[in-house]
Design a protein around this motif. Structure first.
Motif, mmCIF file in Angstrom:
data_model
loop_
_atom_site.group_PDB
_atom_site.id
_atom_site.type_symbol
_atom_site.label_atom_id
_atom_site.label_comp_id
_atom_site.label_asym_id
_atom_site.label_seq_id
_atom_site.Cartn_x
_atom_site.Cartn_y
_atom_site.Cartn_z
ATOM 1 N N UNK A 9 1.972 0.357 0.582
ATOM 2 C CA UNK A 9 2.428 -0.288 1.580
ATOM 3 C C UNK A 9 4.022 0.434 2.132
ATOM 4 N N UNK A 10 4.368 0.646 3.488
ATOM 5 C CA UNK A 10 5.227 0.895 4.289
ATOM 6 C C UNK A 10 6.841 1.283 2.976
ATOM 7 N N UNK A 11 7.435 -0.130 2.900
ATOM 8 C CA UNK A 11 8.107 -0.004 1.952
ATOM 9 C C UNK A 11 8.285 -0.423 0.867
ATOM 10 N N UNK A 12 9.310 -0.522 -0.072
ATOM 11 C CA UNK A 12 8.888 -1.055 -1.902
ATOM 12 C C UNK A 12 9.575 -1.944 -1.275
ATOM 13 N N UNK A 13 10.746 -2.553 -0.319
ATOM 14 C CA UNK A 13 10.689 -4.280 -0.259
ATOM 15 C C UNK A 13 9.743 -4.935 -0.159
ATOM 16 N N UNK A 14 8.070 -4.277 0.826
ATOM 17 C CA UNK A 14 6.672 -5.072 1.318
ATOM 18 C C UNK A 14 6.232 -4.994 0.053
ATOM 19 N N UNK A 15 6.653 -3.973 -0.496
ATOM 20 C CA UNK A 15 5.559 -3.984 -2.268
ATOM 21 C C UNK A 15 5.619 -5.370 -3.020
ATOM 22 N N UNK A 16 7.083 -5.169 -3.146
ATOM 23 C CA UNK A 16 8.206 -6.578 -3.548
ATOM 24 C C UNK A 16 7.379 -7.465 -3.477
ATOM 25 N N UNK A 17 7.361 -8.094 -1.994
ATOM 26 C CA UNK A 17 7.621 -9.157 -1.951
ATOM 27 C C UNK A 17 5.792 -9.773 -1.374
ATOM 28 N N UNK A 18 4.324 -8.195 -2.130
ATOM 29 C CA UNK A 18 3.211 -8.437 -2.072
ATOM 30 C C UNK A 18 2.910 -8.646 -3.558
ATOM 31 N N UNK A 19 4.031 -8.758 -4.917
ATOM 32 C CA UNK A 19 3.745 -8.189 -6.052
ATOM 33 C C UNK A 19 4.262 -9.397 -6.252
ATOM 34 N N UNK A 20 5.126 -10.536 -5.684
ATOM 35 C CA UNK A 20 5.640 -12.118 -6.290
ATOM 36 C C UNK A 20 4.067 -12.576 -6.011
ATOM 37 N N UNK A 21 3.569 -12.352 -4.718
ATOM 38 C CA UNK A 21 2.195 -13.118 -4.244
ATOM 39 C C UNK A 21 1.646 -13.322 -5.397
ATOM 40 N N UNK A 22 1.215 -11.630 -5.561
ATOM 41 C CA UNK A 22 0.469 -11.386 -6.538
ATOM 42 C C UNK A 22 0.609 -12.357 -8.529
ATOM 43 N N UNK A 23 2.046 -12.280 -8.498
ATOM 44 C CA UNK A 23 2.282 -13.015 -9.545
ATOM 45 C C UNK A 23 2.098 -14.321 -9.033
ATOM 46 N N UNK A 24 1.763 -14.985 -8.208
ATOM 47 C CA UNK A 24 1.794 -16.889 -8.339
ATOM 48 C C UNK A 24 0.036 -16.370 -8.280
ATOM 49 N N UNK A 25 -0.641 -15.761 -7.213
ATOM 50 C CA UNK A 25 -2.126 -15.986 -7.743
ATOM 51 C C UNK A 25 -2.280 -15.581 -9.045
ATOM 52 N N UNK A 26 -2.405 -15.069 -9.579
ATOM 53 C CA UNK A 26 -2.502 -14.447 -10.959
ATOM 54 C C UNK A 26 -1.869 -15.694 -12.096
ATOM 55 N N UNK A 27 -1.237 -16.054 -11.539
ATOM 56 C CA UNK A 27 -0.663 -18.215 -12.710
ATOM 57 C C UNK A 27 -1.203 -18.483 -12.640
#
Length: 318
Positions: free
Chosen positions: A289-307
């Motif tokens: 990702x281009x930034x840690x903020x962009x990574x964090x946003x995607x990880x939140x999406x990943x967390x929902x997808x994992x659930x």
């Protein structure tokens, strides 16, 4: 289960009549479990001791990644009802002629009254002996040989090579179907750089042991358990998501590891504790990702997808 590592080609069952399960048992998948179960049943029928005759890690071809550690493989053999595991020195027996292997190892050494192997079992110098040859060599001594046919799941052959191929493509779900359980990684939680904790997504870090198969890089829905307490489904498993890879957004030239975030909140200090991670399904590939903020946003999406993924998996829909 007693573990015996004979010196050289010499082997002895100390007079006990045995039924011998034969094979490499790489991964202890569904077909292996069925083979060991049949050996245990035949041993009961014949009033003999069920044993495994196999090889240690040295018997695996160079460059072929392992699906299980030797310790994990032996633990699963014991759970399948084996009383002993004879781990032969591959270099000491690989040049035996098939007839010599049958006579000196199985009949003379292990006092076998029964043997169970897979349809594709090979033995003796250069793999010259096959399952049919084994039956023919053991029959004159009254040793009963059973040969298990090929097993398929959804039309796919159950084999270590198929499981490796699925994992290398990131298809953890397919690998799990062939294994009869999710592919897993166990180890002690290591100290990392704690970046995840600073962005509200703390992780427990595991390293892949040398020679162990690493699934395709990416984010996975996982189930976790402290220590080793069996396979899911069951009580005590914690939902999570894990990244397998090198963390390209925050690190250059990093080592491959497995970073797992538990979805149930803070599980406390896990450093130094034994953790097992079961890979249920790959959610996406690893991305820089281009930034840690962009990574964090995607990880939140990943967390929902994992659930969502784990919920459907636990309900038998995966």
């Amino acid at each position: 289960m007693e573990i015996i590592r004979p010196a050289g080609a010499g082997i002895s069952a100390d007079g006990a009549r045995t039924v011998v399960a034969l094979g490499f048992f790489d991964g202890m998948h569904r077909a292996h479990t069925a083979l060991l179960a049949r050996a245990a049943a035949l041993a009961r029928e014949l009033g003999a001791t069920p044993v495994v005759c196999s090889f240690g890690d040295a018997g695996i071809k160079p460059g072929v990644p392992r699906l299980l550690s030797e310790e994990e493989k032996l633990r699963r053999m014991a759970a399948s009802g084996m009383a002993r595991a004879y781990l032969l020195d591959f270099s000491a027996v690989r040049d035996l002629a098939p007839a010599d292997f049958a006579q000196s190892v199985l009949l003379g050494g292990l006092n076998a009254v029964g043997a169970v192997c897979g349809y594709n079992f090979r033995f003796g110098r250069g793999g010259a002996g096959d399952a049919a040859a084994l039956r023919a060599l053991l029959a004159p001594a009254g040793c009963r040989t059973e040969i298990l046919p090929a097993m398929t799941v959804g039309g796919v052959p159950v084999s270590a090579s198929e499981i490796r191929a699925a994992l290398e493509e990131g298809d953890a779900a397919a690998a799990g179907r062939l294994l009869g359980r999710p592919y897993s990684l166990s180890g002690r939680v290591l100290h990392g750089k704690a970046l995840g904790r600073t962005i509200g997504i703390p992780t427990a870090n595991l390293a892949f042991p040398c020679g162990r198969l690493v699934p395709a890089h990416g984010v996975y829905a996982v189930l976790c358990r402290l220590g080793d307490g069996g396979d899911p489904p069951g009580n005590g498993f914690l939902p999570g998501m894990a990244n397998v890879g090198v963390r390209p957004t925050v690190e250059e030239g990093g080592a491959v590891n497995c970073e797992t975030h538990l979805l149930c909140g803070d599980a406390g200090d896990l450093y130094g504790k034994e953790l097992t991670v079961y890979f249920i399904r790959r959610l996406r590939g690893e991305i820089k990702f281009g930034s840690v903020d962009a990574l964090h946003t995607q990880l939140l999406r990943d967390r929902n997808a994992a659930k969502e993924c784990l919920l459907t998996w636990e309900n038998g829909q995966n």
